[in-house]
Scaffold this motif. Structure first.
Motif, PDB file in Angstrom:
ATOM      1  N   GLY A   1       0.847  -1.191   0.000  1.00 27.92           N
ATOM      2  CA  GLY A   1       0.000   0.000   0.000  1.00 27.92           C
ATOM      3  C   GLY A   1       0.880   1.237   0.000  1.00 27.92           C
ATOM      4  O   GLY A   1       2.041   1.187   0.400  1.00 27.92           O
ATOM      5  N   ASP A   2       0.325   2.340  -0.483  1.00 31.33           N
ATOM      6  CA  ASP A   2       1.063   3.606  -0.444  1.00 31.33           C
ATOM      7  C   ASP A   2       1.457   3.908   1.004  1.00 31.33           C
ATOM      8  O   ASP A   2       0.646   3.726   1.908  1.00 31.33           O
ATOM      9  CB  ASP A   2       0.167   4.756  -0.915  1.00 31.33           C
ATOM     10  N   THR A   3       2.667   4.386   1.197  1.00 30.13           N
ATOM     11  CA  THR A   3       3.094   4.753   2.548  1.00 30.13           C
ATOM     12  C   THR A   3       2.932   6.259   2.758  1.00 30.13           C
ATOM     13  O   THR A   3       2.817   7.020   1.793  1.00 30.13           O
ATOM     14  CB  THR A   3       4.554   4.355   2.800  1.00 30.13           C
ATOM     15  N   PHE A   4       2.913   6.663   4.021  1.00 28.83           N
ATOM     16  CA  PHE A   4       2.707   8.081   4.362  1.00 28.83           C
ATOM     17  C   PHE A   4       3.281   8.323   5.755  1.00 28.83           C
ATOM     18  O   PHE A   4       3.402   7.378   6.541  1.00 28.83           O
ATOM     19  CB  PHE A   4       1.202   8.415   4.326  1.00 28.83           C
ATOM     20  N   PRO A   5       3.640   9.580   6.069  1.00 25.65           N
ATOM     21  CA  PRO A   5       4.151   9.864   7.418  1.00 25.65           C
ATOM     22  C   PRO A   5       3.074   9.657   8.479  1.00 25.65           C
ATOM     23  O   PRO A   5       1.906  10.009   8.255  1.00 25.65           O
ATOM     24  CB  PRO A   5       4.552  11.338   7.342  1.00 25.65           C
ATOM     25  N   VAL A   6       3.450   9.114   9.609  1.00 28.03           N
ATOM     26  CA  VAL A   6       2.556   9.067  10.777  1.00 28.03           C
ATOM     27  C   VAL A   6       3.083  10.075  11.803  1.00 28.03           C
ATOM     28  O   VAL A   6       4.240  10.491  11.731  1.00 28.03           O
ATOM     29  CB  VAL A   6       2.481   7.652  11.405  1.00 28.03           C
TER      30      VAL A   6
ATOM     31  N   TYR B   1       2.145  19.690  10.994  1.00 28.92           N
ATOM     32  CA  TYR B   1       3.494  19.213  11.328  1.00 28.92           C
ATOM     33  C   TYR B   1       3.485  18.138  12.417  1.00 28.92           C
ATOM     34  O   TYR B   1       4.459  17.400  12.554  1.00 28.92           O
ATOM     35  CB  TYR B   1       4.379  20.392  11.749  1.00 28.92           C
ATOM     36  N   GLY B   2       2.407  18.072  13.210  1.00 27.20           N
ATOM     37  CA  GLY B   2       2.331  17.068  14.267  1.00 27.20           C
ATOM     38  C   GLY B   2       3.552  17.122  15.171  1.00 27.20           C
ATOM     39  O   GLY B   2       3.916  18.182  15.678  1.00 27.20           O
ATOM     40  N   ILE B   3       4.222  16.009  15.334  1.00 33.27           N
ATOM     41  CA  ILE B   3       5.385  15.936  16.230  1.00 33.27           C
ATOM     42  C   ILE B   3       6.665  16.420  15.544  1.00 33.27           C
ATOM     43  O   ILE B   3       7.732  16.401  16.147  1.00 33.27           O
ATOM     44  CB  ILE B   3       5.601  14.487  16.732  1.00 33.27           C
ATOM     45  N   TYR B   4       6.568  16.810  14.275  1.00 33.14           N
ATOM     46  CA  TYR B   4       7.763  17.209  13.519  1.00 33.14           C
ATOM     47  C   TYR B   4       7.857  18.728  13.424  1.00 33.14           C
ATOM     48  O   TYR B   4       6.943  19.441  13.810  1.00 33.14           O
ATOM     49  CB  TYR B   4       7.715  16.574  12.113  1.00 33.14           C
TER      50      TYR B   4
ATOM     51  N   GLY C   1      13.352  17.122   7.599  1.00 33.99           N
ATOM     52  CA  GLY C   1      14.052  16.051   6.877  1.00 33.99           C
ATOM     53  C   GLY C   1      13.390  14.706   7.148  1.00 33.99           C
ATOM     54  O   GLY C   1      13.014  14.404   8.286  1.00 33.99           O
ATOM     55  N   LEU C   2      13.244  13.896   6.113  1.00 28.90           N
ATOM     56  CA  LEU C   2      12.524  12.618   6.269  1.00 28.90           C
ATOM     57  C   LEU C   2      13.244  11.654   7.196  1.00 28.90           C
ATOM     58  O   LEU C   2      12.629  10.734   7.728  1.00 28.90           O
ATOM     59  CB  LEU C   2      12.293  11.964   4.896  1.00 28.90           C
ATOM     60  N   ARG C   3      14.551  11.860   7.408  1.00 30.81           N
ATOM     61  CA  ARG C   3      15.268  10.967   8.333  1.00 30.81           C
ATOM     62  C   ARG C   3      14.698  11.082   9.737  1.00 30.81           C
ATOM     63  O   ARG C   3      14.885  10.191  10.566  1.00 30.81           O
ATOM     64  CB  ARG C   3      16.771  11.256   8.300  1.00 30.81           C
TER      65      ARG C   3
ATOM     66  N   LEU D   1       7.827  18.660   5.038  1.00 30.61           N
ATOM     67  CA  LEU D   1       8.662  17.874   5.962  1.00 30.61           C
ATOM     68  C   LEU D   1      10.049  17.589   5.366  1.00 30.61           C
ATOM     69  O   LEU D   1      10.963  17.185   6.074  1.00 30.61           O
ATOM     70  CB  LEU D   1       7.976  16.539   6.303  1.00 30.61           C
ATOM     71  N   MET D   2      10.180  17.758   4.076  1.00 37.10           N
ATOM     72  CA  MET D   2      11.442  17.417   3.403  1.00 37.10           C
ATOM     73  C   MET D   2      12.451  18.555   3.557  1.00 37.10           C
ATOM     74  O   MET D   2      12.084  19.718   3.620  1.00 37.10           O
ATOM     75  CB  MET D   2      11.192  17.213   1.906  1.00 37.10           C
ATOM     76  N   ASP D   3      13.728  18.199   3.569  1.00 41.38           N
ATOM     77  CA  ASP D   3      14.773  19.225   3.506  1.00 41.38           C
ATOM     78  C   ASP D   3      15.453  19.147   2.132  1.00 41.38           C
ATOM     79  O   ASP D   3      15.066  18.328   1.277  1.00 41.38           O
ATOM     80  CB  ASP D   3      15.772  19.080   4.669  1.00 41.38           C
ATOM     81  N   GLY D   4      16.438  20.000   1.923  1.00 38.26           N
ATOM     82  CA  GLY D   4      17.092  20.070   0.619  1.00 38.26           C
ATOM     83  C   GLY D   4      17.721  18.746   0.215  1.00 38.26           C
ATOM     84  O   GLY D   4      17.683  18.342  -0.950  1.00 38.26           O
ATOM     85  N   HIS D   5      18.280  18.055   1.202  1.00 35.65           N
ATOM     86  CA  HIS D   5      18.914  16.765   0.914  1.00 35.65           C
ATOM     87  C   HIS D   5      17.879  15.745   0.434  1.00 35.65           C
ATOM     88  O   HIS D   5      18.121  15.000  -0.519  1.00 35.65           O
ATOM     89  CB  HIS D   5      19.630  16.260   2.169  1.00 35.65           C
ATOM     90  N   ASP D   6      16.710  15.720   1.085  1.00 33.15           N
ATOM     91  CA  ASP D   6      15.637  14.817   0.636  1.00 33.15           C
ATOM     92  C   ASP D   6      15.264  15.108  -0.818  1.00 33.15           C
ATOM     93  O   ASP D   6      15.087  14.175  -1.612  1.00 33.15           O
ATOM     94  CB  ASP D   6      14.365  15.000   1.485  1.00 33.15           C
TER      95      ASP D   6
END
Ligand SMILES: [Fe+2]
Ligand SMILES: [Fe+2]
Length: 302
Positions: free
Chosen positions: A162-167, A196-199, A204-206, A251-256
């Motif tokens: 299934g498609d994944t997504f941030p939790v 943004y929730g907890i982020y 960055g996705l890491r 949520l992404m940064d330049g590196h992502d």
């Protein structure tokens, strides 16, 4: 409609009738092809309305699959699955045995619909090789769905594919069947239900936890063994809400963004390389044996 997920001594108990909404795992991938039929439109933002109205019997199983996926994939669920599977203490086997093991996922009730899992992996890797990409990307093609062995460890389909997504933050309405997220308990949790929730913005996705499935699992299995672009391909190949819809730039940064060029490069090989004629394995075997030996240990831990 109600779903039943409960915990017994901290172990997640799944209602067995809800473990296999799909006739086989390929139904999810066939639905991806309906949603993204055109390789030319990769990485362009497109409306999801067109496929939402598309009704067929197969679509009903896919719809039920996403109802369960969006309901059960909570932040806590992901944490528990990470704890359960990222210790890799279930089984140890050579890669070649893992491919055989994976092929047990072939569904007998539907024998003529599709090639087996192994053929999909080999056709993906061969398409990448034909286009002259580096050998580590060929290996990504070969192993990208190996995490589907989770189904053989008894995991429900909606916790494997299934498609994944941030939790841990509000789900985007660009995720397929977004209406089912209202059934997810995290929607009622003020820590998790904001943009943004907890982020934090562009953290960055890491630093972001994705819904649990075969991408995250195989990424951890080989994370010290190939260039970072390859690891991004493995880890985010089902993250359609980002690599096709651009829904999580916040949520992404330049590196992502730099690394997602690789994810986007990989996606058409995954989606559009299927061919009814299987490659000649006997001819290909020496190349792949060398490739696997170059990057992977003699056995992998699952
Ligand atoms: Fe996959
Ligand atoms: Fe795949």
């Amino acid at each position: 409609m109600f779903v039943v997920v409960f915990y017994l001594n901290d172990t997640i108990m799944i209602n067995p009738s809800e473990a296999t909404p799909l006739k086989n795992l390929d139904e999810w991938e066939e639905d991806l092809l309906r949603r993204y039929p055109d390789p030319e439109n990769i990485a362009t933002s497109k409306s999801t309305e067109a496929y939402r109205n598309y009704e067929t019997p197969e679509r009903d199983t896919v719809r039920e699959f996403y109802r369960l996926n969006h309901t059960y994939q909570t932040y806590d669920f992901v944490m528990k699955k990470r704890e359960e599977f990222l210790s890799f203490n279930k089984r140890e086997m050579p890669v070649w045995e893992a491919f055989n093991f994976l092929n047990q996922l072939v569904d007998d009730s539907d024998p003529d619909t599709d090639l087996d899992q192994w053929q999909h992996l080999l056709q993906t890797s061969e398409a990448i090789r034909r286009d002259g990409h580096p050998d580590w990307m060929v290996l990504v093609g070969l192993i990208h769905d190996m995490g589907k062995v989770l189904c053989l460890f008894g995991e429900p389909q909606w916790a494997v594919v299934g498609d994944t997504f941030p939790v841990g933050c509000a789900p985007s309405d660009k995720i397929v069947y977004p209406e089912f997220f209202k059934l997810n308990p995290d929607i009622g949790n003020d820590d998790y239900n904001t943009k943004y929730g907890i982020y934090s913005p562009n953290c960055g996705l890491r630093n972001v936890h994705m819904s649990w499935g075969h991408d995250e699992y195989v990424y951890h299995m080989v994370k010290d063994r190939m260039p970072e672009q390859g690891l991004y391909m493995l880890r985010y190949h089902s993250f359609y809400a980002q690599h096709r819809e651009g829904a999580y730039d916040h949520l992404m940064d330049g590196h992502d963004h730099e690394m997602f060029k690789a994810v986007k490069l990989f996606n058409p090989y995954d989606l559009y390389s299927k061919n009814p004629t299987p490659p000649d394995w006997n001819k290909l075997r020496p190349y792949y044996e060398d490739l696997v030996a170059k990057y992977l240990p003699s056995t992998l831990k699952f």
